[in-house]
Each structure stands twice: as structure tokens, then as C-alpha cells.
Design a protein around this motif. Structure first.
Motif, PDB file in Angstrom:
ATOM      1  N   HIS A 124       0.854  -1.194   0.000  1.00 57.19           N
ATOM      2  CA  HIS A 124       0.000   0.000   0.000  1.00 57.19           C
ATOM      3  C   HIS A 124       0.882   1.233   0.000  1.00 57.19           C
ATOM      4  O   HIS A 124       1.725   1.412   0.895  1.00 57.19           O
ATOM      5  CB  HIS A 124      -0.920  -0.001   1.221  1.00 57.19           C
ATOM      6  CG  HIS A 124      -1.782  -1.225   1.312  1.00 57.19           C
ATOM      7  ND1 HIS A 124      -2.889  -1.419   0.523  1.00 57.19           N
ATOM      8  CD2 HIS A 124      -1.677  -2.337   2.101  1.00 57.19           C
ATOM      9  CE1 HIS A 124      -3.447  -2.591   0.814  1.00 57.19           C
ATOM     10  NE2 HIS A 124      -2.726  -3.172   1.765  1.00 57.19           N
ATOM     11  N   LEU A 125       0.723   2.089  -1.007  1.00 58.02           N
ATOM     12  CA  LEU A 125       1.562   3.278  -1.145  1.00 58.02           C
ATOM     13  C   LEU A 125       1.078   4.404  -0.246  1.00 58.02           C
ATOM     14  O   LEU A 125      -0.118   4.540   0.023  1.00 58.02           O
ATOM     15  CB  LEU A 125       1.556   3.774  -2.590  1.00 58.02           C
ATOM     16  CG  LEU A 125       2.006   2.807  -3.684  1.00 58.02           C
ATOM     17  CD1 LEU A 125       1.968   3.510  -5.039  1.00 58.02           C
ATOM     18  CD2 LEU A 125       3.399   2.267  -3.400  1.00 58.02           C
ATOM     19  N   ARG A 126       2.022   5.225   0.197  1.00 54.51           N
ATOM     20  CA  ARG A 126       1.649   6.479   0.853  1.00 54.51           C
ATOM     21  C   ARG A 126       0.981   7.381  -0.186  1.00 54.51           C
ATOM     22  O   ARG A 126       1.406   7.448  -1.331  1.00 54.51           O
ATOM     23  CB  ARG A 126       2.887   7.162   1.421  1.00 54.51           C
ATOM     24  CG  ARG A 126       3.529   6.406   2.581  1.00 54.51           C
ATOM     25  CD  ARG A 126       4.954   6.849   2.834  1.00 54.51           C
ATOM     26  NE  ARG A 126       5.035   8.294   3.042  1.00 54.51           N
ATOM     27  CZ  ARG A 126       6.112   9.020   2.776  1.00 54.51           C
ATOM     28  NH1 ARG A 126       7.189   8.448   2.259  1.00 54.51           N
ATOM     29  NH2 ARG A 126       6.110  10.304   3.007  1.00 54.51           N
ATOM     30  N   GLN A 127      -0.055   8.067   0.223  1.00 50.46           N
ATOM     31  CA  GLN A 127      -0.794   8.912  -0.708  1.00 50.46           C
ATOM     32  C   GLN A 127      -0.330  10.366  -0.618  1.00 50.46           C
ATOM     33  O   GLN A 127       0.139  10.824   0.416  1.00 50.46           O
ATOM     34  CB  GLN A 127      -2.295   8.819  -0.424  1.00 50.46           C
ATOM     35  CG  GLN A 127      -2.846   7.412  -0.609  1.00 50.46           C
ATOM     36  CD  GLN A 127      -4.361   7.334  -0.488  1.00 50.46           C
ATOM     37  OE1 GLN A 127      -5.069   8.316  -0.692  1.00 50.46           O
ATOM     38  NE2 GLN A 127      -4.870   6.148  -0.165  1.00 50.46           N
ATOM     39  N   GLY A 128      -0.447  11.073  -1.751  1.00 48.79           N
ATOM     40  CA  GLY A 128      -0.077  12.481  -1.789  1.00 48.79           C
ATOM     41  C   GLY A 128       1.404  12.736  -1.991  1.00 48.79           C
ATOM     42  O   GLY A 128       1.864  13.870  -1.883  1.00 48.79           O
ATOM     43  N   ILE A 129       2.186  11.683  -2.331  1.00 42.35           N
ATOM     44  CA  ILE A 129       3.613  11.844  -2.601  1.00 42.35           C
ATOM     45  C   ILE A 129       3.789  12.351  -4.036  1.00 42.35           C
ATOM     46  O   ILE A 129       3.179  11.813  -4.963  1.00 42.35           O
ATOM     47  CB  ILE A 129       4.362  10.508  -2.433  1.00 42.35           C
ATOM     48  CG1 ILE A 129       4.160   9.952  -1.013  1.00 42.35           C
ATOM     49  CG2 ILE A 129       5.845  10.679  -2.748  1.00 42.35           C
ATOM     50  CD1 ILE A 129       4.688  10.830   0.070  1.00 42.35           C
ATOM     51  N   THR A 130       4.601  13.366  -4.221  1.00 43.08           N
ATOM     52  CA  THR A 130       4.811  13.908  -5.560  1.00 43.08           C
ATOM     53  C   THR A 130       6.244  13.685  -6.028  1.00 43.08           C
ATOM     54  O   THR A 130       7.189  13.714  -5.239  1.00 43.08           O
ATOM     55  CB  THR A 130       4.506  15.415  -5.614  1.00 43.08           C
ATOM     56  OG1 THR A 130       5.303  16.098  -4.642  1.00 43.08           O
ATOM     57  CG2 THR A 130       3.036  15.679  -5.351  1.00 43.08           C
ATOM     58  N   PHE A 131       6.358  13.470  -7.341  1.00 43.54           N
ATOM     59  CA  PHE A 131       7.660  13.413  -7.979  1.00 43.54           C
ATOM     60  C   PHE A 131       8.213  14.825  -8.135  1.00 43.54           C
ATOM     61  O   PHE A 131       7.486  15.814  -7.968  1.00 43.54           O
ATOM     62  CB  PHE A 131       7.549  12.757  -9.362  1.00 43.54           C
ATOM     63  CG  PHE A 131       7.300  11.272  -9.332  1.00 43.54           C
ATOM     64  CD1 PHE A 131       8.329  10.392  -9.033  1.00 43.54           C
ATOM     65  CD2 PHE A 131       6.038  10.755  -9.617  1.00 43.54           C
ATOM     66  CE1 PHE A 131       8.106   9.021  -9.019  1.00 43.54           C
ATOM     67  CE2 PHE A 131       5.806   9.386  -9.606  1.00 43.54           C
ATOM     68  CZ  PHE A 131       6.842   8.518  -9.302  1.00 43.54           C
ATOM     69  N   HIS A 132       9.463  14.912  -8.503  1.00 48.26           N
ATOM     70  CA  HIS A 132      10.119  16.212  -8.694  1.00 48.26           C
ATOM     71  C   HIS A 132       9.486  17.032  -9.815  1.00 48.26           C
ATOM     72  O   HIS A 132       9.641  18.248  -9.855  1.00 48.26           O
ATOM     73  CB  HIS A 132      11.610  16.021  -8.976  1.00 48.26           C
ATOM     74  CG  HIS A 132      12.343  15.369  -7.858  1.00 48.26           C
ATOM     75  ND1 HIS A 132      13.494  14.645  -8.040  1.00 48.26           N
ATOM     76  CD2 HIS A 132      12.090  15.315  -6.517  1.00 48.26           C
ATOM     77  CE1 HIS A 132      13.921  14.168  -6.873  1.00 48.26           C
ATOM     78  NE2 HIS A 132      13.083  14.566  -5.933  1.00 48.26           N
ATOM     79  N   ASN A 133       8.766  16.373 -10.733  1.00 43.62           N
ATOM     80  CA  ASN A 133       8.096  17.102 -11.816  1.00 43.62           C
ATOM     81  C   ASN A 133       6.659  17.493 -11.464  1.00 43.62           C
ATOM     82  O   ASN A 133       5.919  17.993 -12.308  1.00 43.62           O
ATOM     83  CB  ASN A 133       8.115  16.285 -13.111  1.00 43.62           C
ATOM     84  CG  ASN A 133       7.346  14.964 -12.993  1.00 43.62           C
ATOM     85  OD1 ASN A 133       6.818  14.633 -11.929  1.00 43.62           O
ATOM     86  ND2 ASN A 133       7.294  14.225 -14.083  1.00 43.62           N
ATOM     87  N   GLY A 134       6.256  17.250 -10.206  1.00 42.90           N
ATOM     88  CA  GLY A 134       4.934  17.652  -9.742  1.00 42.90           C
ATOM     89  C   GLY A 134       3.865  16.592  -9.862  1.00 42.90           C
ATOM     90  O   GLY A 134       2.756  16.753  -9.335  1.00 42.90           O
ATOM     91  N   LYS A 135       4.149  15.482 -10.532  1.00 40.55           N
ATOM     92  CA  LYS A 135       3.170  14.416 -10.702  1.00 40.55           C
ATOM     93  C   LYS A 135       3.023  13.619  -9.403  1.00 40.55           C
ATOM     94  O   LYS A 135       4.010  13.348  -8.716  1.00 40.55           O
ATOM     95  CB  LYS A 135       3.615  13.486 -11.830  1.00 40.55           C
ATOM     96  CG  LYS A 135       2.728  12.259 -12.006  1.00 40.55           C
ATOM     97  CD  LYS A 135       3.313  11.292 -13.021  1.00 40.55           C
ATOM     98  CE  LYS A 135       2.470  10.019 -13.081  1.00 40.55           C
ATOM     99  NZ  LYS A 135       3.027   9.030 -14.039  1.00 40.55           N
ATOM    100  N   GLU A 136       1.799  13.227  -9.072  1.00 42.41           N
ATOM    101  CA  GLU A 136       1.584  12.402  -7.878  1.00 42.41           C
ATOM    102  C   GLU A 136       1.999  10.964  -8.147  1.00 42.41           C
ATOM    103  O   GLU A 136       1.720  10.407  -9.213  1.00 42.41           O
ATOM    104  CB  GLU A 136       0.117  12.434  -7.433  1.00 42.41           C
ATOM    105  CG  GLU A 136      -0.094  11.672  -6.120  1.00 42.41           C
ATOM    106  CD  GLU A 136      -1.555  11.553  -5.710  1.00 42.41           C
ATOM    107  OE1 GLU A 136      -1.811  10.963  -4.624  1.00 42.41           O
ATOM    108  OE2 GLU A 136      -2.428  12.026  -6.454  1.00 42.41           O
TER     109      GLU A 136
END
Length: 544
Positions: A124-136
Motif C-alpha cells: 500500500h503506497l503512501r498517498q499524496g507523494i509527488t515526484f520532482h516534476n509535480g506528478k503524484e
């Protein structure tokens, strides 16, 4: 509004637009091809008066950190060396990370479940994590990244085979194995060829030489990679840290400097001189240089258990495809001589017949250790004569980029020459050496340091793609060791595996090595695991 006011208003708006555009480019990490060497940034000057409330000292906003190996790639699924890992572990993250006890701890994963038979995993992934390019971050990104990783990373490929990671929904990834694997979480935590998560589109656009963009979720984002000079990363303002106390590479992580310049400083003497001159605040210290820093109150000396050393045979070479020649070299090897040649002092090595550190109680074993450190040249000569040795040249593959490779090869060369074996040192830069090592026609013996893994399935030299250990019984015993579920089953299978490793002799264990690190008092919070520094949670105080 009069005519002059209009002109000034228009000029002001143009100025604002230009300023905004420049700021936007900087924020997005636009490369500046005119930068030839790292130096103080405008941001550092602007933040000149930032003070640490706890210490009452002024904080610097950038860190210049030395790398002692060249960087062939920043693709985390391809990274093969300590310098690569030092950089990419600050930029990318995986589902799990090792703590200081080599235990997997959730990182981008929030939680997980394992079926009773050990075959099925749900992450189960943590939610609301963003990549450096802004994508969730979504499950499709994790699944695409992990499926690419397991195809490219030899450890993962041998462990997971054809099993696929699948996105069950936006935040759930599943893995269904054909057989139980007690090393699944450890594989997902390892720092070399590590299971970094990238955006799905970055993974899908990757070419044979690696990904075209370096976009992760870590506390720092890539700004510029100046080949053969430095790599510049900057603080990722939207970073979201895992919970828990910082421990190893697990737990809380925070970027406490705005910029890190990873600077290539391949020559040992130059690197140390730069430290003494104040260019670096962290450096490895040879035994010869130890007196220059050991009595300096402003410098902390840290002795880290760093790597183990192994001699790897090319099992496809004309000589060492024959086990009799491998037995002859194993009989000859004086491990203490080689370790002393690497470290220059008994204080920085220890003898160890196991492929695991003794600190890893679950997998440490002394089975087969009677074959370790035999130091028996007469037996070696007898075995060579029986094998029919006729003056063939043994090619030793090495590099001078890091002294330990070269010094170890010199010591082995002397031992071989002393019993009449002709040798040849083939010396390359580090990146070329890695390429040559994958070529079955290019070498006979390779000596090098290995970051010790937490489970035997992560041992590169037990893998067919590394030194060409294509042996059915070895593969069967490795499979048995990773399928064991209880502690008793694991110990029994592991002892059997290690005993056969010493019989098969795809490699010869030399021993474990330590390294001294010198850290100036103005650099606080650096921790290491496997000898690799974790630079999150690191503060740099301005020198007075």
C-alpha cells in the motif's frame, strides 16, 4: 495616466516578467552549460544570515561533497558503485529502505501484507507523494519502475524471475510469486541497482543506456550533471518524509541544505589535500594521512565497516573454467597479505570466511571455512601441475581510480608470480572496467570490494551474469535458502549453500575492510550505511 507613467509601467511589467521567467527556470533545474565548476550560489548569499535556533550558529546553504569514483550512470536501476549510490539515494526512493540493522522499513510504502505461504505480497503506497516534476506517485508508476528494475538488476532478476508487479488500484501494488521468497523486502531495500520508483513515462521512454530524465521523490532533485566534474542537486521543496526516527536510510529524511555539489575528486592525494584546504568537510583518510587529522579537535574521525573484498574468477576463461585452476588459486591466497596491501594496517581489516558480516546473525555462517585463507603455495603449485599449467598468462582486471582495486591486484599478482604463474595487469578507468567485467573474453581474475547485502540472493558473484557462475547446484541451493521460512530452515539451508560456495569456488572471500572518514565539526548529521553516506538530515555550519 500620463505618457511617462505608462512607459515606466510597461518597463516595470517587462522586468517582472523577465524576473519571473528566470526564477521559473531555476526552480525547474534548467542546466546552465556555462557552469564549469561548482561555487557559491546566489541563494547561498541571500540566506547568509540563516541561524540554527538550537545551536545559535549560522547555517551554510550548500555542501560540496567529494566522490572517489567516476559516475557511469545516474540511472538507479543500473548504478553499480558507491559514488553512484551516494548521489542517487538522495534523489530517488523505493518502497522500502534499510535501517542500520539491515532491516527493511517502509519508505514509499505505507504498509504491506504477506500471505501465509510467503508467495503473495500486497504493498500500500503512501498517498499524496509527488515526484520532482509535480506528478503524484501512483501504483502504475511503482509497478512500471519495479518491473524494469527486476529485469535490469541481476539480484532481482534471479530472485523474482518472471513474476510481475501489478497495479491493483491507484495506491496498491501486488506481487504474486511462484514460490516463497524470504528476501523480497530486502531486495526492495538494497542500495545498489536499487528499486527506485520513477514516473511511468520516464521508465517507458528509457533507452538501452538508461533513463533520459532523473526524476524521483527524494529530498533532493537533480539540477545539473557536468560529466567528469560534478553533479548538482537542490532541495525539493515539496518533499514528504517517511515517519519514524532516522536510522540508516530509513525513517525521517529532511534536506537541510539548499544545494549539494557532488564533486569528482578521483585522486586520493588531491582529494585529501582539498579537505585540508577547506574545500571539503568530509573525506576518506588513508593510514598515511591519519597523523595529519587525528589530533585536530575540529575533526571527528569515524571508523566504518565499509566493504568486503572478494576475488572473482571468470568461469568462462580458458583457465578458470577448469575448477582445478580455481582450487590452485584458492590454496595460494594469503588473505592477510592482500588485506594489508589494501588498508596498510591490521586496524582496518578483519578475516572473515563468510559472505555475510558477523553482525548479520541471521545469515552469517562459517560452513566451508577450512578452504579460507589457506596461504599454501606448495599445494597451489601441486594443483597447477596436476591441471597442466603451461605458462599461460593470467589477466587481472583492475582500475587505479580507487586504490583498493589496484593494490589488491598487485598483492595477488606478487603471490601468483612467486609460484611461477605469468600475470598481466589490465588497468582501466572505473567505468571501462565495469564494461570489461561483463565481457567473458576480457579477463581471468577480478578483485574488488563489495557492499555486503543482507541476504545471499543479493550476492552478485552467485549470479550467472556476474563472473558467469552458471552452475545448477549453486542455483538450486540459492533457491532453497531464499525459500526457507523459519529461522531453523534458513540456518540449515544457508550453511549448505555456503559450504558449496567454498567447494564450487566461483569466488574466494578475502575479508572485510574498514575505512576512516574525517568529518569537520561544522558538518553535522552525516550517517553511513555500507560505507555510503546519507546526506539527508545533514547540516552545514559556516566556518568562523
Amino acid at each position: 495616466m500620463n505618457h511617462h507613467s505608462s512607459k515606466w509601467t510597461i518597463a516595470f511589467l517587462i522586468f517582472v516578467l523577465l524576473l519571473t521567467g528566470c526564477s521559473s527556470n531555476a526552480a525547474n533545474g534548467t542546466n546552465n552549460s556555462n557552469i564549469s565548476s561548482p561555487g557559491p550560489t546566489d541563494a547561498a548569499s541571500a540566506d547568509a544570515n540563516v541561524v540554527d535556533a538550537n545551536e545559535g550558529k549560522e547555517l551554510a546553504t550548500e555542501l560540496k561533497f567529494p566522490l572517489d569514483q567516476s559516475i557511469p550512470t545516474l540511472d538507479p536501476h543500473l548504478s553499480l558503485g558507491g559514488s553512484n549510490s551516494t548521489v542517487v539515494l538522495n534523489v530517488f526512493e523505493g518502497l522500502f529502505s534499510f535501517n542500520s540493522s539491515y532491516e527493511p522499513v517502509p519508505s514509499l510504502a505505507e504498509s504491506y501484507e504477506v500471505s501465509e505461504d510467503g508467495k503473495n505480497y500486497v504493498f500500500h503506497l503512501r498517498q499524496g507523494i509527488t515526484f520532482h516534476n509535480g506528478k503524484e506517485l501512483k501504483a502504475e508508476d511503482a509497478a512500471a519502475s519495479l518491473n524494469r528494475w527486476k529485469e535490469l538488476a541481476p539480484r532481482a532478476k534471479s530472485s523474482f524471475g518472471e513474476s510481475e508487479f501489478e497495479a491493483q488500484d491507484d495506491y496498491t501494488v501486488v506481487l504474486n510469486l511462484n514460490e516463497p521468497k524470504n528476501d523480497t523486502l530486502a531486495q526492495l531495500s538494497h542500495v545498489l541497482n536499487f528499486a527506485a520508483i520513477m514516473p511511468k513515462e520516464v521508465v517507458e521512454s528509457a533507452g538501452p543506456d538508461g533513463v533520459k530524465e532523473y526524476i524521483g521523490t527524494g529530498p533532493f532533485k537533480l539540477v545539473e550533471w557536468k560529466a567528469d566534474q560534478y553533479i548538482h542537486v537542490s532541495k525539493f521543496e515539496n518533499y514528504q518524509s517517511p515517519d519514524g526516527e532516522s536510522d540508516g536510510f530509513a525513517g525521517k529524511r529532511e534536506a537541510l541544505v539548499n544545494d549539494i555539489y557532488f564533486t569528482l575528486a578521483l585522486d586520493n592525494a588531491t582529494r585529501f589535500s582539498s579537505f585540508l584546504a577547506g574545500d571539503f568537510d568530509y573525506v576518506d583518510v588513508s593510514i598515511d594521512n591519519l597523523p595529519l587529522v587525528e589530533n585536530d579537535d575540529s575533526i571527528e574521525l569515524v571508523k566504518d565497516l565499509s566493504t568486503d573484498f572478494n576475488l572473482i574468477f571468470n568461469k568462462k576463461s580458458p583457465l578458470f573454467s577448469d575448477i582445478a585452476y580455481r582450487q590452485a588459486v584458492a590454496a595460494l591466497v594469503n588473505a592477510e597479505e592482500i588485506l594489508l596491501g589494501i588498508t596498510s594496517t591490521p586496524d582496518l581489516y578483519r578475516l572473515n570466511p563468510s559472505y555475510m558480516y558477523e553482525e548479520n546473525a541471521k545469515w552469517y555462517s562459517e560452513a566451508g571455512s577450512e578452504a579460507y585463507n589457506q596461504s599454501n603455495p606448495e599445494e597451489a603449485k601441486r594443483l597447477l601441475a596436476e591441471a597442466g599449467y603451461n605458462g599461460e598468462v593470467v589477466r587481472l582486471l583492475t582500475t587505479k581510480d580507487t586504490g583498493s582495486f589496484y593494490n589488491a591486484s598487485l598483492m595477488l599478482q606478487a603471490q601468483l608470480e612467486a609460484i611461477g604463474v605469468k600475470t598481466q595487469l589490465d588497468i582501466y578507468d572505473y567505468a571501462t572496467m565495469l564494461t570489461k567485467r561483463a565481457d567473458a573474453t576480457a579477463w581471468d581474475i577480478y578483485l574488488g570490494p563489495f557492499i555486503v547485502p543482507s541476504t545471499p540472493s543479493q550476492l552478485l558473484y552467485l549470479n550467472p551474469s556476474y563472473g558467469f557462475a552458471e552452475d545448477a547446484k549453486l542455483a538450486e541451493l540459492l533457491k532453497k535458502a531464499t525459500a526457507a521460512l523459519t529461522d531453523e530452515e534458513i540456518k540449515e539451508a544457508n550453511d549448505e549453500l555456503q559450504a558449496y560456495v567454498w567447494e564450487y569456488l566461483g569466488n574466494v572471500k578475502i575479508g572485510d575492510t574498514y575505512r576512516y572518514k574525517a568529518i569537520r565539526s561544522n558538518l553535522q548529521g552525516v550517517t553511513t550505511l555500507y560505507g555510503i553516506p546519507n546526506l539527508s538530515n545533514t547540516k552545514v555550519y559556516k566556518k568562523s
